[in-house]
Design a protein around this motif. Structure first.
Motif, PDB file in Angstrom:
ATOM      1  N   SER A  63      28.888 -17.086 -19.522  1.00 53.03           N
ATOM      2  CA  SER A  63      28.306 -16.300 -18.629  1.00 53.03           C
ATOM      3  C   SER A  63      28.097 -14.844 -19.196  1.00 53.03           C
ATOM      4  O   SER A  63      27.442 -14.088 -18.271  1.00 53.03           O
ATOM      5  CB  SER A  63      29.459 -16.305 -17.521  1.00 53.03           C
ATOM      6  N   VAL A  64      28.340 -14.856 -20.389  1.00 52.21           N
ATOM      7  CA  VAL A  64      27.919 -13.302 -20.691  1.00 52.21           C
ATOM      8  C   VAL A  64      26.586 -12.983 -21.117  1.00 52.21           C
ATOM      9  O   VAL A  64      25.923 -13.967 -21.954  1.00 52.21           O
ATOM     10  CB  VAL A  64      29.065 -13.044 -22.088  1.00 52.21           C
ATOM     11  N   ARG A  72      22.416 -15.093 -24.235  1.00 53.85           N
ATOM     12  CA  ARG A  72      23.489 -15.654 -23.309  1.00 53.85           C
ATOM     13  C   ARG A  72      24.547 -16.536 -24.017  1.00 53.85           C
ATOM     14  O   ARG A  72      24.020 -17.329 -24.391  1.00 53.85           O
ATOM     15  CB  ARG A  72      22.761 -16.369 -22.249  1.00 53.85           C
ATOM     16  N   ARG A 117      27.617  -9.939 -16.680  1.00 59.39           N
ATOM     17  CA  ARG A 117      28.137 -11.594 -16.622  1.00 59.39           C
ATOM     18  C   ARG A 117      27.469 -12.126 -15.514  1.00 59.39           C
ATOM     19  O   ARG A 117      27.444 -11.591 -14.347  1.00 59.39           O
ATOM     20  CB  ARG A 117      29.671 -11.630 -16.446  1.00 59.39           C
ATOM     21  N   GLU A 138      27.501  -6.708 -24.760  1.00 62.97           N
ATOM     22  CA  GLU A 138      27.390  -7.179 -23.399  1.00 62.97           C
ATOM     23  C   GLU A 138      26.807  -6.215 -22.397  1.00 62.97           C
ATOM     24  O   GLU A 138      27.319  -4.803 -22.407  1.00 62.97           O
ATOM     25  CB  GLU A 138      28.932  -7.589 -23.173  1.00 62.97           C
TER      26      GLU A 138
END
Length: 157
Positions: free
Chosen positions: A89-90, A86, A100, A97
């Motif tokens: 927020s990803v 992490r 989120r 990815e």
């Protein structure tokens, strides 16, 4: 008459066997685009499969779904041994990815980030593309391990 009775008993036995190994799940949330799933209770999940599992009883889940939460259905994004990281927020799995994080739920409750690190044996990172989905990106769901898995599903509708 005896032949009809034998056929009825055989069909009943086959139906009972099917019922013990399969189920149909109706999804009532917006987190997945599908609303009906065929569940195989003995198929091991693979990446991209839908997995149906029992949610843990946390205050957030109870507030949204009641004291007896219905089963959840999500896609398997991460497999045992994959690395979850992490950055802000990803959330990434093996560098790609997958989601989120949001700081609060759609009702304004604080959301705690889910686990990071190597996914343990017999556990999975499950998710949805829906921005408000409650899945492994949050601590209330976390990694979903085999003891919580009801089965692996295929969407019907």
């Amino acid at each position: 008459m005896i032949g009809a009775l034998a056929a009825t008993l055989a069909a009943s036995s086959s139906l009972a066997s099917w019922r013990d190994d399969h189920a149909i799940l109706i999804n009532t949330t917006r987190s997945l685009p599908n609303w009906a799933f065929w569940i195989d209770k003995h198929r091991r999940p693979a990446r991209g499969d839908f997995v149906v599992f029992s949610a843990p009883q946390t205050p957030l889940i109870t507030a949204h779904f009641g004291k007896v939460s219905p089963p959840f259905a999500k896609r398997v994004y991460g497999m045992p041994g994959d690395m979850v990281t992490r950055e802000g927020s990803v959330v990434r799995i093996n560098g790609t990815e997958v989601s989120r994080l949001k700081p609060v739920s759609s009702r304004g409750e604080p959301l705690e980030p889910g686990p990071t690190g190597r996914i343990p044996e017999h556990c999975y990172y499950v998710g949805t593309e829906h921005k408000d989905g409650l899945d492994s990106r949050y601590a209330d769901i976390g990694f979903v391990c085999s003891a919580r898995i009801i089965g692996t599903g295929d969407s019907l509708l």
